[in-house]
Design a protein around this motif. Structure first.
Motif, short mmCIF file in Angstrom:
data_model
loop_
_atom_site.label_atom_id
_atom_site.label_comp_id
_atom_site.label_asym_id
_atom_site.label_seq_id
_atom_site.Cartn_x
_atom_site.Cartn_y
_atom_site.Cartn_z
N ALA A 12 35.51 39.58 38.13
CA ALA A 12 36.33 40.90 37.95
C ALA A 12 35.53 42.31 38.33
CB ALA A 12 36.79 41.17 36.72
N THR A 13 34.13 42.05 38.41
CA THR A 13 33.35 43.35 38.54
C THR A 13 32.27 43.10 39.63
OG1 THR A 13 31.80 42.33 36.71
CG2 THR A 13 33.38 44.08 36.24
N HIS A 14 32.50 42.00 40.43
CA HIS A 14 31.79 41.62 41.57
C HIS A 14 32.73 41.44 42.82
CE1 HIS A 14 28.72 41.19 38.29
NE2 HIS A 14 27.90 41.43 39.46
N ALA A 15 32.13 41.56 44.03
CA ALA A 15 32.75 41.16 45.17
C ALA A 15 32.95 39.73 45.18
CB ALA A 15 31.89 41.50 46.67
N THR A 16 34.26 39.35 45.51
CA THR A 16 34.57 37.90 45.24
C THR A 16 33.92 36.99 46.36
OG1 THR A 16 36.64 36.49 44.63
CG2 THR A 16 36.76 37.90 46.66
N TRP B 108 43.33 39.65 50.19
CA TRP B 108 44.12 39.95 49.65
C TRP B 108 44.14 40.92 48.46
CZ3 TRP B 108 49.53 38.10 49.27
CH2 TRP B 108 49.76 37.41 50.35
N GLY B 109 42.72 41.25 48.27
CA GLY B 109 42.43 42.20 47.11
C GLY B 109 42.44 41.63 45.63
N ALA B 110 42.38 40.42 45.61
CA ALA B 110 42.28 39.75 44.32
C ALA B 110 40.72 39.45 43.71
CB ALA B 110 42.90 38.55 44.60
N ASN B 111 40.83 39.23 42.63
CA ASN B 111 39.15 38.76 42.15
C ASN B 111 39.00 37.27 42.06
OD1 ASN B 111 40.54 41.04 39.72
ND2 ASN B 111 38.63 41.67 41.12
N VAL B 112 40.01 36.57 41.93
CA VAL B 112 39.96 35.10 41.61
C VAL B 112 41.29 34.56 42.18
CG1 VAL B 112 38.29 35.11 39.64
CG2 VAL B 112 40.74 35.10 39.38
N ASP B 113 41.10 33.03 42.41
CA ASP B 113 42.49 32.53 42.48
C ASP B 113 42.59 31.54 41.35
OD1 ASP B 113 41.25 29.95 42.73
OD2 ASP B 113 41.31 29.93 44.85
N ASP B 114 43.93 30.96 41.33
CA ASP B 114 44.31 30.20 40.35
C ASP B 114 43.77 28.68 40.34
OD1 ASP B 114 46.00 29.26 42.33
OD2 ASP B 114 47.81 30.03 41.42
N THR C 29 42.31 44.13 33.13
CA THR C 29 43.25 43.41 34.03
C THR C 29 42.32 42.74 34.69
OG1 THR C 29 43.79 45.03 35.61
CG2 THR C 29 45.37 44.80 33.66
N ILE C 30 42.88 41.44 35.49
CA ILE C 30 42.29 40.78 36.63
C ILE C 30 43.42 40.35 37.46
CG2 ILE C 30 42.27 38.52 35.37
CD1 ILE C 30 39.79 37.85 36.54
N LYS C 31 42.92 40.33 38.84
CA LYS C 31 43.87 39.87 40.10
C LYS C 31 43.62 38.43 40.30
CE LYS C 31 44.41 44.86 41.62
NZ LYS C 31 44.26 45.68 42.78
#
Length: 378
Positions: free
Chosen positions: A130-134, A142-148, A68-70
């Motif tokens: 998804a596998t590195h600090a954003t 927000w603890g997400a990996n990316v935004d939209d 998954t990805i956040k």
């Protein structure tokens, strides 16, 4: 194609228009002159050309893509400078299909080879984050990996269908790596031309240019990402998982004047049907020691296809210490499906969530027979 936006926060964001030095332009032009005759001849002969230089390693054990990805969702929808209103945990393959649908669009403009090249770039770029600090502080908070948005890749809650799923599925068992590592396969709109970039960015319209010359996805990717290797795992694409939404995030203190929501947002009782009007009501209180004034208080909801609707807004809201203020609004339900809403306040030309956004959800069903008859009555 959407307008490409330059973002000062990240000079090498995924879709930033690339400003090339004069030397790079001259080198690209020279390369184009060298390659164009061969490409044209190949297209005339009806041949699909594979990359003569891209290293292909396989089958080989390759790290498994994230499950998954956040994705941080911004308001207004897909605005790189919008406020984050929630985080969706999305099945990784589904995320790649949806991003591909909105980055390599419209469907009629791109051939299969261009879509497959895009699918590999989209997957690598998402995999990296998804596998590195954003890279953005609010996304990290927000603890997400990316935004939209174009801060990363454009994501929406829908896709263009079979051709996009096919492009992702056909390339799912292949991963681009450099030095054995998944890398940021960045891209931007660019032009329908044979020009190259700096080796770290692909032109979306350029991918279609080369596809039209008969080049396959590996040739295209090797042209834009020289030195990349294609590692084949031999694994099939997994079935899509279910997505969930988390409504948590940082709370922003409001100083001496503190605006609080008293109780949840109240919605008119369901069931909700298309064509009906949904009413909402909520109460705010200033828990601070001094009078506070807020530029805007707005209740918004987002439904199918990332459509947004405003349930009501109030401007220049002024509330004394310890005082209450009742707000009410309504919206006509025009789309069937699942909707999510939140409360946003504006302060000094910026938007922020109030009390975590005061999230609420509701479902809109098809128009009932009685409702349809009423709507048809002149």
């Amino acid at each position: 194609m959407r307008e490409t936006r330059a973002l000062a926060r990240d000079p090498w964001s995924c879709r930033r228009p690339l400003a090339r030095p004069l030397l790079a332009v001259l080198l690209a032009a020279g390369l184009a002159v060298f390659l164009a005759p061969a490409a044209t001849a190949g297209a005339a002969a009806g041949q699909v050309k594979s990359s003569p230089t891209a290293a292909s390693v396989g089958p080989l054990a390759v790290p498994t893509p994230p499950a998954t990805i956040k994705v941080a969702r911004r308001f207004p929808a897909n605005d790189p400078n919008g406020v984050i209103v929630g985080v969706d945990t999305v099945d990784f393959r589904t995320y790649c299909v949806r991003v591909l649908s909105h980055e390599w669009a419209p469907p009629t403009a791109f051939s299969d080879a261009a879509l497959r090249a895009g699918a590999l770039a989209v997957k690598d770029y998402a995999w990296y984050w998804a596998t590195h600090a954003t890279k953005l502080p609010d996304v990290a908070a927000w603890g997400a990996n990316v935004d939209d948005t174009t801060n990363y890749q454009v994501y929406m809650d829908w896709d263009y269908g079979a051709r996009y799923w096919d492009a992702v599925d056909r390339t799912w068992g292949t991963t681009m790596v450099r030095d054995g590592q998944v890398f940021q396969a960045s891209y931007y709109a660019g032009q329908y031309s044979p020009a190259a970039t700096d080796g770290n960015h692909m032109m979306q319209w350029g991918s279609q240019y080369w596809a039209a010359q008969g080049m396959d996805e590996r040739w295209i990717l090797d042209f834009y990402y020289p030195g990349a290797q294609f590692v084949t795992s031999g694994t099939a694409a997994p079935a899509a998982g279910s997505a969930s939404a988390a409504w948590t995030g940082p709370h922003k203190p409001r100083g001496a004047a503190k605006l609080d929501l008293i109780g949840p947002v109240q919605l008119s009782p369901g069931p909700n049907r298309k064509g009906q009007t949904l009413k909402a009501q909520f109460t705010l209180r200033n828990d601070g020691a001094v009078r506070g004034t807020w530029a805007v208080v707005t209740l918004v909801c987002r439904g199918p296809g990332d459509q947004e609707r405003d349930l009501g807004s109030a401007t220049n809201v002024s509330i004394g210490p310890g005082a209450y203020r009742l707000f009410s609004g309504s919206v006509k339900l025009d789309l069937v499906g699942h909707w999510r809403g939140w409360l946003i306040v504006g302060d000094r030309d910026s938007l922020s969530l109030l009390d975590g956004g005061a999230p609420f959800q509701f479902v809109v069903g098809p128009r009932s027979a009685a409702n349809a008859a009423t709507a048809a009555t002149p």
